[in-house]
Design an enzyme around this catalytic site. Structure first.
Site, mmCIF file in Angstrom:
data_model
loop_
_atom_site.group_PDB
_atom_site.id
_atom_site.type_symbol
_atom_site.label_atom_id
_atom_site.label_comp_id
_atom_site.label_asym_id
_atom_site.label_seq_id
_atom_site.Cartn_x
_atom_site.Cartn_y
_atom_site.Cartn_z
ATOM 1 N N ASP A 102 -0.885 2.533 -0.540
ATOM 2 C CA ASP A 102 -0.689 2.236 -1.957
ATOM 3 C C ASP A 102 -0.736 0.715 -2.161
ATOM 4 O O ASP A 102 -1.686 0.064 -1.708
ATOM 5 C CB ASP A 102 0.626 2.878 -2.426
ATOM 6 N N HIS A 284 -1.141 11.880 -3.053
ATOM 7 C CA HIS A 284 -1.073 10.421 -2.886
ATOM 8 C C HIS A 284 -0.158 9.963 -1.754
ATOM 9 O O HIS A 284 -0.429 8.965 -1.104
ATOM 10 C CB HIS A 284 -0.604 9.809 -4.202
#
Length: 308
Positions: A102, A284
């Protein structure tokens, strides 16, 4: 995880978790994203240590018990990458393999551009190399996704999101760390802030109650402003990277998630010519949702590149 130490670096102190000191000489630095914590790498640390690596996991500035400077510009890519360079200096390493997820991936990409001599190999999860393009990043995202997209909102309305998330950190983090989230119809407002206030979380939890409690305790201490300030430097970073060589020449591994909302980079090999790509069937939060598969991908790739 293991007990952390506070390490002075680059004018701040970072809370650093370390394991595998007996493997000195083979450093791997794990860089978390938002809204994460060093704890997000808990599944990777023992596997890397067992494979012979010295694992260094900082809570980066703004997170956990690390320093939280007041100035927004203290969270730009020069400061964030400078922290990691100083961390290498602290442990006596010229260079290391850096792994990012991320926002941690974005920092690792930027670190590699600004300090290429300090990076041996690059492994990034979820967020691919950010093509600089012709427009500053926030302006580009605003044109593409509108003013209510959280990335834009963080920049255009300072302090608003911070306050919403801090109303109930446990609820926000519970709602955030989910998998198998069904598609939903768009609704008015900022989707991330709507999620933070939702009484019923979507999908299935990724974290156990005990794991969630670690995150909640950390963000109840730190608040969310430090991490959000990373977003508030996106355009500043775009300018700071204007004159650097944009090509990452180190061996690199890019791990995508097939159910991630983050788009893949269409021109990844233009900027990262020595990249291998792996895709995992998850959302994610790759290294927490698919820890064994993530470990296998990382260790297999490192094993192939040990002589590089």
């Amino acid at each position: 995880m293991f007990s952390p130490t506070l390490v002075p670096v680059n004018g701040v102190k970072l809370e650093v978790f370390e394991a595998g000191r007996q493997n000195a000489g083979k450093p791997v630095v794990l860089c978390h994203g938002w809204p994460e914590h060093a704890f997000s790498w808990r599944h990777q640390v023992p596997a890397l240590v067992e494979a012979g690596y010295h694992v260094i996991v900082p809570n980066q500035r703004g997170y956990g018990n690390s320093s939280r400077p007041a100035e927004v510009t203290d969270y730009d890519i020069e400061h964030l990458s400078g922290d990691l360079v100083a961390l290498l200096d602290h442990y006596g390493y010229e260079k290391a393999t850096f792994v990012g997820h991320d926002w941690g991936a974005t920092v690792v990409w930027g670190l590699t551009l600004l300090h290429p001599d300090r990076v041996d190999k690059v492994i990034n999860l979820s967020v691919p190399y950010p093509d600089r393009g012709e427009k500053p990043w926030v302006e580009f995202i605003e044109d593409l996704l509108g003013t209510d997209f959280y990335y834009v909102h963080f920049n255009r309305h300072p302090g608003v999101a911070d306050a919403v998330l801090e109303e109930n950190p446990a609820r926000f983090l519970r709602n955030m760390f989910r998998k198998n989230v069904p598609a939903a119809e768009p609704e008015p407002g900022v989707a991330l802030l709507n999620l933070a206030r939702a009484q019923t979380p979507p999908g299935e939890p990724i974290l156990s109650d005990g794991e969630l409690a670690v995150y909640v305790s950390a963000f109840e201490t730190s608040g969310f402003t430090g991490g959000i300030n990373w977003y508030r430097n996106a355009d500043r970073n775009w300018h700071l990277l204007a004159d650097v060589d944009p090509v990452v020449r180190q061996p690199a591994l890019m791990i995508y998630a097939e159910r991630d909302v983050v788009p893949r980079a269409e021109r990844l090999t233009d900027f990262v010519p020595n990249v291998d790509v792996v895709s995992l069937d998850c959302g994610h939060w790759i290294q927490q949702e698919k820890p064994e598969e993530t470990n296998q991908a990382i260790l297999t790739w490192l094993g192939r590149h040990t002589a590089d």
